[in-house]
Enzyme design. Structure first.
Site, PDB file in Angstrom:
ATOM      1  N   ASP A  10     -61.332 -78.416  22.405  1.00 33.12           N
ATOM      2  CA  ASP A  10     -62.887 -77.709  22.310  1.00 33.12           C
ATOM      3  C   ASP A  10     -63.427 -77.274  23.058  1.00 33.12           C
ATOM      4  O   ASP A  10     -63.513 -77.815  24.025  1.00 33.12           O
ATOM      5  CB  ASP A  10     -63.414 -78.421  20.933  1.00 33.12           C
ATOM      6  CG  ASP A  10     -65.158 -78.090  20.505  1.00 33.12           C
ATOM      7  OD1 ASP A  10     -64.955 -76.729  19.946  1.00 33.12           O
ATOM      8  OD2 ASP A  10     -65.442 -78.448  20.885  1.00 33.12           O
ATOM      9  N   ASP A  12     -66.964 -74.939  22.065  1.00 40.75           N
ATOM     10  CA  ASP A  12     -68.732 -75.270  22.141  1.00 40.75           C
ATOM     11  C   ASP A  12     -68.904 -76.939  21.787  1.00 40.75           C
ATOM     12  O   ASP A  12     -68.713 -77.302  20.969  1.00 40.75           O
ATOM     13  CB  ASP A  12     -69.285 -74.817  21.311  1.00 40.75           C
ATOM     14  CG  ASP A  12     -69.367 -73.481  21.691  1.00 40.75           C
ATOM     15  OD1 ASP A  12     -69.172 -72.297  22.117  1.00 40.75           O
ATOM     16  OD2 ASP A  12     -68.695 -72.626  20.724  1.00 40.75           O
TER      17      ASP A  12
END
Length: 255
Positions: A10, A12
């Site tokens: 991932d 953010d």
């Protein structure tokens, strides 16, 4: 801890917050490169193109090229190409979504007389855009949204995400969209195909339990949870299904 041949990572809240790098992220990616482990940055943020995401990572000191970036916009465009190859799309979103849709050769129109309504994060959202989308969905257009994130980690704090914007059309029309991004399995299945690894030898790394970790759980792959973004460390004990592994930050992983 088992050895993994592939990492889905991932962005953010895991690699950066808004425009600020998370301190431990560059060294984590350097270690993956040192060990010749394949990885794919997997983001629910639909606003940027593949190249723009890679450029941002490099500017923050995180090694990247656009081939190891896979966005929810790309997954959404591939899904539409598969299920509505000749569909005319009315899109709410930013450059990342429009770029991905056009790269798949799909038709974009600025009209509620469309076959598919596609929603991604749009920081210039307007009532008129939402009105067109709602009218189209009420008239029978397929309703697809890049992701269901209600909040987006930034350097300012948690900001409204695409799920919050999508809910306006959903509440107005009474129609639930098909979400593509995490925690759905659609984006993970596509990402595994791009990465060329299997469920058994891949791990998903993320900060958001309701998107990243649930995506791994839903897809039957192992998960590594960090607490540098959305989900606070204090919430761990109350999580209904625990991640495979958890660490406070990425500096602990390869110790």
């Amino acid at each position: 801890m088992k050895d993994y041949q592939g990492y889905l990572i991932d962005l953010d809240g895991t690699m950066y917050r808004g425009n600020e790098v998370i301190d431990e992220a560059p060294a984590f990616i350097q270690e993956l490169n040192k060990r010749n482990i394949d990885y794919l940055f997997l983001t629910n943020n639909s606003s940027k193109t593949q190249a723009q995401v890679s450029e941002k990572l490099n500017q923050l000191g995180i090694e990247s090229n656009q081939d190891n970036v896979f966005t929810t916009s790309m997954a959404t465009a591939k899904y539409i190409k598969q299920h509505y190859p000749n569909g005319r799309c009315y899109c709410i979103g930013e450059v990342g979504l429009f770029d991905a849709i056009e790269r798949e050769g799909l038709t974009v129109i600025d009209d509620s007389d469309c076959d598919v309504v596609v929603m991604g994060i749009d920081r210039n959202i307007s009532y008129e855009k939402l009105a067109k989308a709602s009218l189209a969905v009420r008239n029978g257009a397929a309703f697809i949204s890049t992701n269901s994130d209600n909040a987006l980690p930034t350097e300012r704090g948690l900001m409204p995400g695409n799920g919050a914007l999508t809910s306006v059309v959903s509440v107005s029309t009474g129609v639930e969209p098909q979400f593509i991004g995490k925690p759905e399995t659609i984006i993970v299945e596509q990402a595994l195909e791009v990465l060329g690894t299997t469920q058994k030898n891949t791990i998903l790394v993320g900060d958001n339990y309701n998107t990243d970790i649930k995506a791994g759980i839903n897809s039957g792959i192992d998960t590594l949870m960090v607490f540098t973004g959305v989900t606070p460390f204090e919430a761990y004990e109350s999580l209904p299904v625990k991640p495979t592994y958890f660490i406070r930050d990425l500096s602990e992983w390869f110790k």
